[in-house]
Design an enzyme around this catalytic site. Structure first.
Site, PDB file in Angstrom:
ATOM      1  CB  SER A 521      20.709  49.956  62.715  1.00 39.99           C
ATOM      2  OG  SER A 521      19.605  50.540  62.074  1.00 39.99           O
ATOM      3  CG  HIS A 633      19.690  47.725  57.864  1.00 42.09           C
ATOM      4  ND1 HIS A 633      20.625  48.734  57.944  1.00 42.09           N
ATOM      5  CD2 HIS A 633      18.989  47.780  59.023  1.00 42.09           C
ATOM      6  CE1 HIS A 633      20.490  49.380  59.082  1.00 42.09           C
ATOM      7  NE2 HIS A 633      19.517  48.822  59.772  1.00 42.09           N
TER       8      HIS A 633
END
Length: 659
Positions: A521, A633
């Site tokens: 991320s 994610h």
């Protein structure tokens, strides 16, 4: 003889979370989660523990995930959520035994609930199709033809919802009451999303969150209201930009405590504890003097469903809550008179807690870098602890883990920066070892004194591991966490490189020519940025990353506002977005780079990986690309188990090949 940790130990380790004390203070329930390798699924079950005898009993079984357990006011029953029938439904289990009973069938399941003080009903939050009732039957979607999705707002998709990431249209979340015999009565109205925070102890008031603005594309608030159960009259508790929630009534119902952060520094603003006095109408900030955020902002990859209350009252009108501070997640104590101090020690992660009404005893779920986590009783006055659960004892007895040594060094602008370094698990004095630098996501999270399977795996594979909290990380001052905003690739990158310099200067066991870098991320952004700005790393692995802020603006579920919050620009300033985009510096990359990305990541969509891979490949760079199907994610934390294993294989394999 002990063995080293392996990637497959994800199937062995057990996650112990979410303790909840019974009203009698003598027993508790909690959730134990493990991964079933054969089914390739997570199963979470409800357990019970007698505090005096430490006797632990499993209360639910089967192929399910249990969450949100709460004792009835008389302590004779426990209600909980379970997906045993696919949708998350509400069940009740009697204390003295028997089968769990489903309270009612909610069309789209239940997201949360609270017992009514009378013990004869519960308040729930559940989704409902607009224009329907909770008692209406649900059409089976497999019988429907596909329908076009008419986009009418920017907030139309979200990571983690599954499928194609699109939010369900024509759906609202409502509050309803349900009796023990299954009668459902809807309480809220309209096409708005409501969230229930608390019920007063006299049962006459609810605290509900709702934003009724027609267009919420640029609304970043969900006001809290005190609602009269009989009349539905509303009193504003808080209504301003920022996040506010986790409200709880004091035992005498005079005070309401809640946590919140305003929008001063956007999503980098510290969270505080606020108390509203229902008699005077005044609100006070109990943690105003504490330059650290209230709550648990730790990032790790092991604990499952580590839910903890935002605030907990005692009978003396004192409060307990978590604080992220200097790499620790500690339990803090506060009084209305202004006393404020930590109630648990340093060098650990308190990821769950339950407080006795007196406030003298707590049950804490505790982890540290070499301890996956168990439940303990903790005496506030003496600090004495007693371990209640022992699910991971056998594993720890037969496995060699690497300790994490805290470090502090001077980062950019001569600021102190904190982190940890781990020696390889097979360390031998006088030998040289490669070092992997890890960068966390967020960026407004923190590495903490907690168990991290990935770190331990790298150490078990013969690598040293360096992980720090660069500027932008939570757990430090407000100035520190805000410093990364509008400076991505600046002081934060300098912190990472100065950490590397510090490690090489102070640990002679590191092979200076064998350095690796990885992160996910924001950590993926930083990995991409680093390989375009330095050749010091022999190999790098970037995960769920950002490579191009220009396209991220339009494709991420949060892109159109997060980009402005973090980079300080939007599509009217393309040059600024491009300046901070790692893709701009692709021609400088000489480090072998592996790109890992999930197909259904809508926070950092996979096109970010595709752009970087294709660009590097056309330039003849050494680059690999691995796509993970059906994951979002959160692959490294809650993703499909076998794909989590494959992800770890890819990371280790790349470093083995190039370092």
């Amino acid at each position: 003889m002990t063995a080293f940790l392996t990637k497959e130990h994800l199937y062995t380790l057990q996650s112990v979370t979410a303790p909840v004390l019974a009203p009698n203070g003598q027993e508790a329930v909690f959730v134990r989660t493990l991964i079933n390798q054969e089914d390739n699924k997570y199963y979470a079950h409800l357990f019970h523990v007698e505090l005096a005898s430490e006797e632990v009993t499993q209360w639910t079984f089967g192929k399910e995930r249990v969450s949100g357990a709460k004792w009835s006011p008389d302590g004779k029953q426990v209600a909980f959520l379970s997906n045993r029938d696919e949708k998350n439904q509400l069940y009740i289990l009697k204390r003295n035994g028997g089968e769990a009973k489903k309270v009612a069938d909610f069309p789209y399941g239940v997201s949360s609930f609270v017992w009514s003080p009378c013990g004869q009903k519960l308040w729930v939050t559940a989704s409902l199709k607009d224009g329907t009732a909770f008692t209406d039957a649900v059409e089976k979607e497999d019988k429907k033809l596909p329908e076009a999705y008419v986009v009418d707002r920017m907030k139309h998709k979200m990571d983690g919802v599954g499928g194609n990431g699109l939010r369900k249209q024509g759906m609202s979340t409502h509050v309803a009451e349900v009796t023990l015999d299954g009668t459902i009565t809807q309480f809220t109205e309209g096409n708005h999303d409501y969230a229930l925070n608390a019920v007063s102890h006299d049962g006459k008031k609810l605290i509900i969150a709702v934003n009724r603005s027609e267009n919420q594309d640029f609304e970043f608030r969900q006001p809290l209201y005190i609602v009269d159960v009989a009349t539905k009259a509303e009193t504003v508790l808080v209504e301003q930009d920022g996040y506010y929630g986790g409200a709880a009534y004091s035992f005498d119902d005079r005070y309401i405590a809640y946590v919140g952060s305003d929008a001063t520094f956007k999503n980098a603003t510290h969270t505080n504890v606020y108390v509203y006095d229902t008699e005077t109408g005044q609100t006070s900030n109990l943690t105003e003097s504490l330059d650290a955020p209230v709550g648990d902002y730790a990032v790790a990859d092991f604990q499952q469903g580590a839910a903890a209350p935002a605030v907990v009252w005692t009978e003396t009108n004192a409060l307990y809550f978590q604080v992220s501070t200097m790499g620790d997640i500690r339990l803090y104590y506060a009084t209305l008179e202004g006393e404020l101090y930590p109630a648990t020690p340093e060098s650990e992660h308190v990821y769950g807690y339950a407080v006795a009404k007196s406030g003298n005893e707590v049950i804490v779920a505790v982890s540290n870098p070499t301890f996956p986590g168990e439940l303990f009783t903790h005496n506030i006055a003496t600090g004495e602890r007693k371990q209640l659960t022992h699910f991971n004892d056998a594993y720890l007895a037969e496995t060699t883990l690497s300790a994490a040594e805290p470090i502090v060094f001077k980062g950019a602008k001569d600021w102190d920066v904190h982190g940890w370094i781990m020696k390889p698990a097979n360390y031998v004095e006088g030998e040289k070892y490669p070092l992997i630098v890890e960068v966390h996501g967020g960026p407004h999270t923190l590495y903490a004194n907690t168990f991290f399977h990935e770190m331990q795996l790298l150490a078990a594979q013969g690598y040293g591991v360096l992980y720090i909290n660069p500027r932008g990380s939570h757990g430090y001052s407000q100035a520190f966490v805000d410093a990364v905003r509008n400076d991505y690739g600046g002081g934060d990158f300098e912190d990472i490189m100065l950490a590397t310099d510090y490690a090489l200067a102070n640990y002679d066991w590191i092979d200076t020519q064998r350095l690796g870098l990885t992160g996910g991320s924001y950590g993926g952004f930083m990995t991409n940025w680093a390989v375009g700005h330095t050749n010091r790393f022999k190999a790098a692995v970037t995960q769920r990353s950002i490579s191009n802020w220009i396209s991220f603006f339009g494709v991420s579920d949060i892109g159109y506002y997060f980009t402005d919050w973090q980079i300080g620009g939007d599509m009217s300033d393309i040059e600024k977005l491009w300046h901070h985009s790692p893709l701009k510096y692709a021609k400088n990359v000489e480090t072998p780079l592996l790109i890992l990305h999930s197909e259904k990541d809508f926070r950092c969509p996979i096109e970010q990986a595709e752009q970087f891979y294709i660009t590097l490949k056309t330039m003849g760079k050494e680059v690999g690309f691995v796509r993970f199907p059906d994951c979002d994610h959160n692959l490294s934390r809650t993703g499909t188990p076998n794909l989590r294993i494959q992800r770890l294989e890819q990371i280790v394999g790349w470093f083995e090949k190039y370092i």
